[in-house]
Scaffold this motif. Sequence first.
Motif, PDB file in Angstrom:
ATOM      1  N   GLU A  75       0.859  -1.188   0.000  1.00 51.50           N
ATOM      2  CA  GLU A  75       0.000   0.000   0.000  1.00 51.50           C
ATOM      3  C   GLU A  75       0.892   1.234   0.000  1.00 51.50           C
ATOM      4  O   GLU A  75       1.707   1.409   0.899  1.00 51.50           O
ATOM      5  N   ALA A  81       4.831   5.816  11.768  1.00 49.55           N
ATOM      6  CA  ALA A  81       3.674   5.211  11.123  1.00 49.55           C
ATOM      7  C   ALA A  81       2.792   6.371  10.663  1.00 49.55           C
ATOM      8  O   ALA A  81       3.011   7.523  11.057  1.00 49.55           O
ATOM      9  N   PRO A  82       1.783   6.105   9.833  1.00 49.90           N
ATOM     10  CA  PRO A  82       0.903   7.185   9.400  1.00 49.90           C
ATOM     11  C   PRO A  82       0.340   7.972  10.585  1.00 49.90           C
ATOM     12  O   PRO A  82       0.136   7.425  11.673  1.00 49.90           O
ATOM     13  N   ASP A 110       0.665   5.466  -0.420  1.00 49.37           N
ATOM     14  CA  ASP A 110      -0.048   6.732  -0.555  1.00 49.37           C
ATOM     15  C   ASP A 110       1.036   7.761  -0.840  1.00 49.37           C
ATOM     16  O   ASP A 110       1.638   8.335   0.081  1.00 49.37           O
ATOM     17  N   VAL A 141       6.301   6.026   6.390  1.00 46.38           N
ATOM     18  CA  VAL A 141       5.617   7.115   5.708  1.00 46.38           C
ATOM     19  C   VAL A 141       6.540   7.709   4.647  1.00 46.38           C
ATOM     20  O   VAL A 141       7.763   7.608   4.738  1.00 46.38           O
ATOM     21  N   GLU A 162       6.539  -0.937   7.584  1.00 47.08           N
ATOM     22  CA  GLU A 162       5.634   0.206   7.527  1.00 47.08           C
ATOM     23  C   GLU A 162       6.388   1.489   7.793  1.00 47.08           C
ATOM     24  O   GLU A 162       7.322   1.532   8.586  1.00 47.08           O
ATOM     25  N   ARG A 175       1.101   6.779   3.758  1.00 46.53           N
ATOM     26  CA  ARG A 175       1.556   5.474   4.224  1.00 46.53           C
ATOM     27  C   ARG A 175       2.392   4.753   3.168  1.00 46.53           C
ATOM     28  O   ARG A 175       2.069   4.732   1.986  1.00 46.53           O
ATOM     29  N   SER A 176       3.446   4.119   3.646  1.00 44.21           N
ATOM     30  CA  SER A 176       4.271   3.209   2.864  1.00 44.21           C
ATOM     31  C   SER A 176       4.264   1.888   3.624  1.00 44.21           C
ATOM     32  O   SER A 176       4.829   1.795   4.718  1.00 44.21           O
ATOM     33  N   TRP A 177       3.577   0.892   3.083  1.00 42.62           N
ATOM     34  CA  TRP A 177       3.466  -0.388   3.785  1.00 42.62           C
ATOM     35  C   TRP A 177       3.587  -1.523   2.785  1.00 42.62           C
ATOM     36  O   TRP A 177       3.017  -1.476   1.692  1.00 42.62           O
ATOM     37  N   THR A 200      11.394   8.012   2.028  1.00 40.79           N
ATOM     38  CA  THR A 200      10.551   7.319   3.003  1.00 40.79           C
ATOM     39  C   THR A 200      11.336   7.104   4.292  1.00 40.79           C
ATOM     40  O   THR A 200      12.562   7.141   4.304  1.00 40.79           O
ATOM     41  N   ASP A 203      10.933   4.666   8.177  1.00 33.21           N
ATOM     42  CA  ASP A 203      10.165   3.790   9.063  1.00 33.21           C
ATOM     43  C   ASP A 203      10.169   4.334  10.492  1.00 33.21           C
ATOM     44  O   ASP A 203       9.754   3.660  11.419  1.00 33.21           O
TER      45      ASP A 203
END
Length: 146
Positions: free
Chosen positions: A40, A83-84, A42, A66, A64, A48-50, A78, A80
Amino acid sequence: MHELTVTRLINASPETVYRVWTTRTQEWFAPKPYTTPRLEFDLRPGGRSWMEMQAPDGTLHPHEGVFLEVVPNRKIVTTDAFAPGWVPQGPFMVSIFTFEPEGSGTRYTAVVRHWREEDKKTHEEMGFEAGWGQVCDQLAELAERN
């Protein structure tokens, strides 16, 4: 800086490499025989980067974070560390991916910065150079065919 880097000259435009990076990530992001079955993104600051990477034995490795910066066709950053929603979590790295025009292609560079020397060494021992190098080759192969 506790930094690790891989780079490749890819025979495709920055726009093509960026498009493959952002839309076909599951095809190239994990070094084979690992896969990326779930992802996922965004693609915006704070988004979010997951993802989950899956080992050949079925073990899942979630990651996970952002996005901190997104400049279409040029740069993605990005971390870690969050988190969002800017929720702090145990940081390991900041990743900076750049897509720079070079000749008729793209100089793709992935820079990974760690908070501590121990984290950098751990990442090296995990096979950073071989794994991230293979991932760069996989990205290049897809981009050069498109």
